[in-house]
Design a protein around this motif. Structure first.
Motif, mmCIF file in Angstrom:
data_model
loop_
_atom_site.group_PDB
_atom_site.id
_atom_site.type_symbol
_atom_site.label_atom_id
_atom_site.label_comp_id
_atom_site.label_asym_id
_atom_site.label_seq_id
_atom_site.Cartn_x
_atom_site.Cartn_y
_atom_site.Cartn_z
ATOM 1 N N SER A 1 -24.702 -89.546 -10.042
ATOM 2 C CA SER A 1 -23.360 -89.843 -10.481
ATOM 3 C C SER A 1 -23.434 -90.883 -11.572
ATOM 4 O O SER A 1 -24.063 -91.887 -11.401
ATOM 5 C CB SER A 1 -22.507 -90.357 -9.342
ATOM 6 N N VAL B 1 -15.583 -84.428 -18.376
ATOM 7 C CA VAL B 1 -16.967 -84.022 -18.198
ATOM 8 C C VAL B 1 -17.081 -82.502 -18.100
ATOM 9 O O VAL B 1 -18.144 -81.924 -18.345
ATOM 10 C CB VAL B 1 -17.574 -84.705 -16.955
ATOM 11 N N ALA C 1 -26.882 -89.606 -22.463
ATOM 12 C CA ALA C 1 -26.323 -88.849 -21.336
ATOM 13 C C ALA C 1 -26.896 -87.440 -21.273
ATOM 14 O O ALA C 1 -27.118 -86.896 -20.192
ATOM 15 C CB ALA C 1 -24.804 -88.801 -21.445
ATOM 16 N N SER D 1 -28.589 -86.148 -18.022
ATOM 17 C CA SER D 1 -27.785 -85.248 -17.200
ATOM 18 C C SER D 1 -27.831 -83.786 -17.604
ATOM 19 O O SER D 1 -27.675 -82.916 -16.757
ATOM 20 C CB SER D 1 -26.318 -85.704 -17.219
ATOM 21 N N GLU E 1 -16.228 -87.170 -22.885
ATOM 22 C CA GLU E 1 -16.475 -87.885 -21.633
ATOM 23 C C GLU E 1 -16.978 -89.299 -21.905
ATOM 24 O O GLU E 1 -16.527 -90.254 -21.272
ATOM 25 C CB GLU E 1 -17.479 -87.108 -20.776
ATOM 26 N N ASN F 1 -17.157 -90.294 -13.414
ATOM 27 C CA ASN F 1 -16.763 -89.378 -14.471
ATOM 28 C C ASN F 1 -15.259 -89.233 -14.570
ATOM 29 O O ASN F 1 -14.502 -89.638 -13.693
ATOM 30 C CB ASN F 1 -17.379 -88.002 -14.242
ATOM 31 N N THR F 2 -14.821 -88.622 -15.670
ATOM 32 C CA THR F 2 -13.432 -88.209 -15.853
ATOM 33 C C THR F 2 -13.406 -86.694 -15.963
ATOM 34 O O THR F 2 -14.455 -86.041 -16.049
ATOM 35 C CB THR F 2 -12.821 -88.831 -17.121
ATOM 36 N N MET G 1 -15.142 -92.862 -20.850
ATOM 37 C CA MET G 1 -15.798 -93.798 -19.945
ATOM 38 C C MET G 1 -15.924 -95.197 -20.532
ATOM 39 O O MET G 1 -16.064 -96.168 -19.804
ATOM 40 C CB MET G 1 -17.192 -93.277 -19.589
ATOM 41 N N THR H 1 -14.056 -84.574 -10.218
ATOM 42 C CA THR H 1 -15.229 -85.134 -10.868
ATOM 43 C C THR H 1 -16.177 -85.846 -9.917
ATOM 44 O O THR H 1 -15.838 -86.177 -8.785
ATOM 45 C CB THR H 1 -14.809 -86.140 -11.953
ATOM 46 N N TYR I 1 -23.479 -82.475 -22.850
ATOM 47 C CA TYR I 1 -22.659 -83.521 -22.233
ATOM 48 C C TYR I 1 -21.535 -83.862 -23.213
ATOM 49 O O TYR I 1 -21.784 -84.233 -24.353
ATOM 50 C CB TYR I 1 -23.508 -84.758 -21.950
ATOM 51 N N TYR J 1 -26.351 -82.440 -12.637
ATOM 52 C CA TYR J 1 -25.210 -81.907 -13.394
ATOM 53 C C TYR J 1 -25.479 -80.428 -13.624
ATOM 54 O O TYR J 1 -25.665 -79.956 -14.742
ATOM 55 C CB TYR J 1 -25.037 -82.669 -14.701
ATOM 56 N N THR K 1 -8.647 -86.700 -13.237
ATOM 57 C CA THR K 1 -9.421 -87.941 -13.265
ATOM 58 C C THR K 1 -8.880 -88.870 -12.185
ATOM 59 O O THR K 1 -7.706 -89.249 -12.230
ATOM 60 C CB THR K 1 -9.318 -88.621 -14.636
#
Length: 344
Positions: free
Chosen positions: A17, A79, A205, A209, A217, A75-76, A221, A71, A213, A323, A97
């Protein structure tokens, strides 16, 4: 540049996460600054779910059965910007979110599982959606567990994207706690990708992930200045502990709705940590141990879901990372459509 991880990194049968940490350096502005526009085909609104609390809702459109994306930790909904639109031809696709993150409200309280799920239902009530299928990544699985037990009438089907675990049990497991912090990619130091540029964080990211990505996102963040230099996280740096304390145990045997649980199965530490070549021998040894511990915990969680959830379909995706909707988008999409559009 640092991300605090509260669950395993890009792990094979495990979960990672992303929660933004405070950047550790400040770079000079990029030599060429081009104003950014979000390319994702969505509308964004904010819906009141309680007094003084609004949640960001991302609407990718569609007119079919509602499909709601939830999420992972930190995250929001953005993502899913590069994944969720593929479902628009057959579903009405939304993302939420949770409070405390992105542009959603950040109240002092309300981070327990019960309140987080009631927030989700308040969004659906506002949109006049009586029933939906839900897709959750990582920490969002704790919300699916609660939805399936306490609000089965609001649920058509549940899809767990490397999220089918009992998060309360996870957070109370000493071996899990000792696995952190996990190794992370080094900061980029070259050209416009150095320091705290948006481009550097997107690249970072992706290495951590998975490919694709979303830049949106990263922008959701973090706070950043007029030259797109990151100056700090949006979420409070204590939010991870608050969410952990409020997470309820899963009552898996009481989840009677149809469930699809997709697990990433990296298979080795170098796949789990794709930036393996950047590590020195000491870091590799630590990464190998982390992989073994986390993978073992995750296998036991999968076994528990298999044994206790009555109406479950489990799929493992070899070579995938946490992910999983980024690292194995096609396979995940196939499994989801086969499940969501099938009988039952």
């Amino acid at each position: 540049m640092a991300f605090a991880l509260t669950a395993p990194l890009t792990v094979g049968a495990a979960v990672i996460s992303l929660v933004a940490g405070i950047p550790t350096s400040h770079s000079e502005p990029a030599s060429k600054f081009i104003p950014w526009e979000d390319p994702s085909p969505h509308q964004v609104r904010h819906i009141a779910v309680a007094r003084g609390v609004e949640l960001e809702v991302v609407d990718w459109g569609g007119t079919g059965e509602p499909l709601v994306f939830l999420t992972g930790f930190g995250n929001t909904a953005h993502v899913f910007d590069n994944f969720a639109p593929a479902f628009v031809p057959r579903f009405r696709v939304l993302g939420i979110t949770r409070r405390g993150f992105g542009s959603s409200s950040k109240p002092a309280a309300g981070y327990d599982t019960t309140t987080l799920v009631r927030d989700i239902l308040a969004v659906l009530d506002s949109l006049q959606i009586p029933r939906a299928s839900f897709v959750a990544h990582s920490f969002g699985g704790s919300e699916l567990n609660y939805l399936g037990v306490h609000f089965p009438g609001r649920v058509h089907r549940l899809v767990y994207l490397d999220a089918a675990v009992d998060h309360r049990q996870l957070y109370d497991t000493p071996a899990w706690i000792k696995s952190f912090p996990t190794p992370q990619p080094p900061n980029p130091t070259y050209g416009d990708y150095g320091g705290n540029s948006i481009a550097a964080w997107v690249l970072w990211a992706e290495r951590l992930s998975g490919p694709g990505y979303p830049e949106a996102e990263i922008r959701s963040m973090f706070r950043f200045d007029s030259t797109d230099t990151v100056i700090g996280p949006v979420a409070a740096d204590t939010i991870d502990k608050v969410l952990e304390r409020g997470t309820l145990p899963a009552e898996l045997s009481r989840i009677r709705v149809p469930v699809l649980a997709i697990y990433a199965a990296a298979g080795s530490a170098p796949v789990f940590f794709p930036f393996w070549s950047s590590m020195d021998p000491t870091s590799r040894a630590r990464a190998q141990k982390t992989f073994e511990v986390i993978s073992g915990i995750w296998v036991r969680q999968e076994d528990r879901f298999r044994a206790e959830v009555p109406n479950i379909r489990i799929r493992e995706i070899p070579g995938a990372r946490h992910y999983v909707f980024l690292t194995s988008a096609g396979e995940v999409r196939h499994e989801m459509l086969d499940f969501l559009l099938g009988p039952g």
